[in-house]
Design a protein around this motif. Structure first.
Motif, PDB file in Angstrom:
ATOM      1  N   UNK A   1       0.840  -1.082   0.009  1.00 16.17           N
ATOM      2  CA  UNK A   1       0.106   0.069   0.028  1.00 16.17           C
ATOM      3  C   UNK A   1       0.854   1.251   0.056  1.00 16.17           C
ATOM      4  N   UNK A   2       1.153   1.428  -1.286  1.00 16.12           N
ATOM      5  CA  UNK A   2       2.379   2.936  -1.247  1.00 16.12           C
ATOM      6  C   UNK A   2       1.743   3.868  -0.792  1.00 16.12           C
ATOM      7  N   UNK A   3       2.095   4.600   0.299  1.00 16.82           N
ATOM      8  CA  UNK A   3       1.821   5.797   0.791  1.00 16.82           C
ATOM      9  C   UNK A   3       2.304   6.826   0.062  1.00 16.82           C
ATOM     10  N   UNK A   4       1.438   8.202   0.016  1.00 15.85           N
ATOM     11  CA  UNK A   4       1.964   9.188  -0.801  1.00 15.85           C
ATOM     12  C   UNK A   4       3.127   9.896  -0.213  1.00 15.85           C
TER      13      UNK A   4
ATOM     14  N   UNK B   1      -5.281  -0.371   6.227  1.00 11.69           N
ATOM     15  CA  UNK B   1      -5.547  -1.512   7.210  1.00 11.69           C
ATOM     16  C   UNK B   1      -7.098  -1.643   7.092  1.00 11.69           C
TER      17      UNK B   1
ATOM     18  N   UNK C   1      -1.383   7.027   6.478  1.00 10.78           N
ATOM     19  CA  UNK C   1      -2.255   6.465   5.397  1.00 10.78           C
ATOM     20  C   UNK C   1      -2.239   5.089   5.357  1.00 10.78           C
TER      21      UNK C   1
ATOM     22  N   UNK D   1      -5.427   3.931   7.116  1.00  7.90           N
ATOM     23  CA  UNK D   1      -6.475   3.951   6.310  1.00  7.90           C
ATOM     24  C   UNK D   1      -6.689   2.555   5.205  1.00  7.90           C
TER      25      UNK D   1
ATOM     26  N   UNK E   1      -9.742  13.292   8.246  1.00  3.10           N
ATOM     27  CA  UNK E   1      -9.650  12.074   7.506  1.00  3.10           C
ATOM     28  C   UNK E   1      -9.318  11.165   8.375  1.00  3.10           C
TER      29      UNK E   1
END
Lengths: 444, 444
Positions: free
Chosen positions: A152-155, A193, A188, A191, A397
C-alpha cells in the motif's frame, strides 16, 4: 556463451565469455593474471604467452584498472584452492580503455570516496553491501506477500505532518500552497488496514534534521506494516516472526557477500523467536542496576544525573547496556506517554504509558523498529491531537478512521538502512544505500 | 479461530471467527443476511432469530454500514451457488457502531469520492485494484530477483535533472541550495549497472507539470532496470520476457479481483512473446496508410496536417491506431533523435535516429514503457549535454561512467500506475494508486 562469474562453477572445462572490467592484473614471467569483475563477482584469468596470439597478449598489457573487456576462455578448477575456478583465457576484446582510475586498491578517505560514490560502488565491499540490501528488501516483501499483506504505497506529498512540520522538507505545490515530504506512511497505512485488513508500505521517507550522526540520513527507506484487529501482543508476535524470517534468509542466501564483509554470522544465526520482551520500566531498572547514568547538559555545562530518570528516552549508551546481556533483538514495550507520538494508544492499565514498542538490534546497532497499538477511541484521539497542537482540520480524514468502524489496530516501522547496518555490520549508515543523502551531501 | 474470508472454503462445517466491517444487511422475516467485509473479501452471514439469543439478534439490528464487528459462526456451502460459502452466525461482538457512512452503495461523483479517498478505498472495486497493484509490483520484483537483477534504490533528492529542471519540484536543502525531486532514477541506475551488472530501481518519481489528463500524476511509481553489456535488441528481448511474466502471473493469481473489475482477461492471456516490433519510421507509414492525421494548433486556430510528418511524437489517436491491429503490446524502436533525451545512443546506421524503444499497451492504454540503449561514447555524450544546454558540471559524475570502462548498456522505465490501468482496465490513473497526487489534489 556469455555467463556471469557467480555461475562459473557450473561450466568447468567449458568455454565461456565474461563481460566485465579489469579489477587488477599481475604478471609473472610469461603469465598474466588479470582479475575481471562483472558485478557478480571477480574471476581470476590466466593468460599464457605461449598459448595466445601476440595481439591478445599485447591487448592485456594495454589494460588499465576498470578498463572494460570481453574475455573468452576455458573454466578450470583452481589447482590448489577448493571451490575456486579460474579462466584460461584465449581471447580478449577491449571495449574501452579506462583513464587513470581515481580509486586504487589502497585506502582512501571517506569524503574522497563519497565524492566518487558512483565509482566507489564498484568496489567488492560496496557490491556486497548492495547485494545484501537487495536480499533484505526482497525478503521483507516476500514475507509480506506470503503472509497476505497488501502493498500500500503511501503518498510522498502530504499536506500535514505525522508529528509536526518542523522537521519536514517542503515544496511549492501549484495553487495548493506547500506540500510536505512524508516522514512516515503510517497514517495512510491505517486507512489501508481498514480497507484491506493487513497492509505495508515500503518507500523513501524524509526528515529535514541537521543531524550528522552515523545513524541518520535526510532520505531513508522505511517499511511500515499496519494490521486491523491486531493488539500490542499481536504486533510483537509479528515483529519476532518477521525479523527471524528476514535475518535467517539473508544469512542463508548471502553467505558469500557476508564473508566479503567479514561479518561474524554466528551472532545472526541466533536470531530466532522468541525475543526478550521487557517493559520500558524494567529497562530503566536494568539501567539503574548497571549504573548507566543519563548525561544531560544544563546551562552551566554538563551535569550527570544518577540514577536514570523514569520518563527519559534512551541514548546510545543506554541501548548498548540494554542489549549487552542478550544475543537477540530486545523488544521494549509500554513507554511513557509523554515521550511518544500522539497516535499511540494509552495503556488501559496505566494512563502514563502508551502501548508502544521499540526493538533494539543486538551488538549495539540501536533501534531498528518503532511501533505501537494505535489509539482507536475517537475522543481520546481528538484530545491527543489538541494536546500536541496539531492542525485539527488536517486530521479529519484520520479521525474518520475512528468515526466509521474503528477497530483495534497496530503497526510498526522498520528502518531499512539500519537493518542493513546491523546485518552487514556497518559502522556508518552512509554505506547502506546507493547514494546517501545527508545535510552536507546531495551529490553525486 | 480467526480466519480471513478468502480462506473460508477451507473451513466447511467448522466454526470460525471473522473480524471485519458491516458492508450491507438485508432482513427477510426471521432471517437477517449481513454481509461482512474484512479486506480479503465479503462473506454473507445468515442470522436466524430462532437459533440465536435475543442479544445477538438485537445487536445485528443496531448495526450501521461500516460498523466494526466480530462474528462467530459455522461455515456452510451456499445452498444454490457453487464455490460460495456462507456463515451461519451464532454470535456477534460489536466493536464500534459507525456514524452514518457517507459512501453508500449508490453512485457518487468522482470528486466526492476523491475527497473521501481514505474511505473510498474500502469499496470492493478499490480493494480489487489495490490487490492487483500489489501483485503487479511483487511480480516485477520477483522477476528481477529471479533473473539476478539487484535492487538499486536511486536517490530522490538530486542536484540536477535528467531532462532539465523546468518540470521539477524543489526544496530548500540546508546550505546546499535547492534539491530537486527525482523524475527518473536512470542516471543513477547506470552507475549501478557498471558496479553490479544488472540493476533495477523501483520507487516514486515526480513531475511538476500542470497536467490534468487521465494518464498523468505529479507523483507516480516507476521501475527502471539498467543492464551493462545489453544492446537495443537485448533490451527488447528483456522487455518481452518481463512483460509476459508479469501479465501472465497477475491474471493467474488475481482471477477473483479481475472478475470484480469485470476485466476481459482473454485479451491479457494473449500477451506472450514475441511482440510485434516496428521502427518509428514504419509506424509513421502505418499512420499514413490509415490516414491518421496530426492535428496541430496554429495561431489562427486548428490546422490539420496530412500525412503524418516524420519526426513528430505520437498522440493518443496515433497510439490507438498503431495498436488496433495487434493483440499484444507493440514495440516501436529507432526514434527521431530530435524528439528524444540526450542520453540515448545514436543509431550507428543513421545519425537522425536514436536507439530508443517505446512500448504501447494493447487496447489503447498507451505508452507503458520507454527505454533505450545509452550513449556510451564519451565525446558524443558531452556533445549532447551541450546541445541540450544541460549544466556540464553537474553531469561530470555521469560522464565518468564513460571515462572509466564505458560499455554498451541499455535500460527502460515502466510506469507502475499505467501498468495497473492496463491490467485492471481503468479509465483514469487516479484509481491506480492509494492516494493519487495531481496538480489540484494533495488531500487527504
Amino acid at each position: 556463451m556469455w555467463i556471469y562469474t557467480d555461475k562459473i562453477s557450473e561450466y568447468e572445462n567449458k568455454e565461456v565469455i565474461i563481460k566485465g572490467w579489469l579489477y587488477n592484473i599481475r604478471a609473472s614471467g610469461k603469465l598474466l593474471f588479470p582479475e575481471i569483475r562483472d558485478g557478480y563477482g571477480i574471476v581470476q584469468g590466466v593468460v599464457s604467452k605461449s598459448d595466445v596470439s601476440e595481439r591478445v597478449w599485447d591487448d592485456f598489457l594495454k589494460l588499465t584498472q576498470e578498463s572494460s573487456v570481453i574475455v573468452k576462455g576455458i573454466v578450470k578448477k583452481h589447482p590448489k584452492k577448493t571451490d575456486v575456478y579460474e579462466l584460461q583465457i584465449n581471447d580478449i576484446t577491449i571495449v574501452n580503455i579506462a583513464e587513470p582510475y581515481p580509486i586504487t586498491l589502497k585506502e582512501h578517505g571517506v569524503e574522497f570516496l563519497m565524492d566518487r560514490r558512483h565509482l566507489w560502488l564498484r568496489s567488492p565491499r560496496q557490491v556486497a553491501i548492495m547485494r545484501v540490501r537487495h536480499e533484505i528488501i526482497q525478503s521483507i516483501r516476500d514475507y509480506m506477500y506470503q503472509n497476505d499483506f497488501v502493498l500500500f504505497d503511501a503518498p510522498i506529498f502530504t499536506p500535514n505532518a505525522c508529528e509536526g512540520t518542523s522537521t519536514l522538507f517542503s515544496t511549492d505545490y501549484f495553487d495548493l500552497g506547500k506540500a510536505y515530504l512524508s516522514q512516515s506512511g503510517q497514517l495512510y497505512a491505517e486507512a489501508g488496514a481498514m480497507a484491506l485488513g493487513k497492509v505495508y508500505t515500503l518507500g523513501p521517507t524524509f526528515r529535514a534534521e541537521y543531524s550528522m550522526t552515523r545513524r541518520h540520513m535526510t532520505e531513508f527507506w522505511m517499511m511500515e506494516p499496519e494490521m486491523a484487529y491486531y493488539d500490542l501482543n499481536d504486533n510483537m508476535d509479528l515483529i519476532e516472526d518477521f525479523l527471524e524470517y528476514v535475518v535467517q534468509r539473508v544469512i542463508k542466501n548471502r553467505k558469500k557477500e557476508l564473508e566479503i564483509l567479514k561479518r561474524d554470522t554466528t551472532k545472526l544465526e541466533k536470531v530466532h523467536k522468541p525475543f526478550p520482551r521487557i517493559t520500558y520500566t524494567e529497562a530503566v531498572e536494568i539501567l539503574r542496576k548497571k549504573d548507566i547514568p543519563l548525561y544531560r547538559k544544563t546551562q552551566n555545562g554538563e551535569e550527570e544525573i544518577r540514577p536514570f530518570p523514569w520518563g527519559e528516552d534512551f541514548g546510545a549508551p543506554h541501548e548498548e547496556a540494554l542489549v549487552e546481556d542478550f544475543e537477540k533483538p530486545v523488544i521494549i514495550h509500554r513507554w511513557p506517554s509523554a515521550a511518544k507520538a500522539f497516535y499511540m494508544k494509552r495503556d488501559p492499565e496505566n494512563p502514563d504509558l502508551v502501548l508502544g514498542v521499540d526493538v533494539l538490534a543486538p551488538e549495539g546497532f540501536g533501534e531498528i523498529i518503532g511501533g505501537s497499538q494505535r489509539e482507536d477511541n475517537i475522543n481520546l484521539l481528538i484530545e491527543r491531537i489538541k494536546e500536541h497542537n496539531l492542525p485539527m482540520e488536517e486530521f479529519q480524514w484520520y479521525i474518520d478512521l475512528r468515526r466509521y468502524g474503528s477497530v483495534p489496530h497496530s503497526g510498526f516501522g522498520l528502518g531499512i538502512e539500519r537493518m542493513v547496518c546491523w546485518i552487514c555490520n556497518l559502522e556508518h549508515i552512509r554505506e547502506a544505500i546507493p547514494f546517501p543523502r545527508r545535510p552536507n551531501r546531495i551529490r553525486p
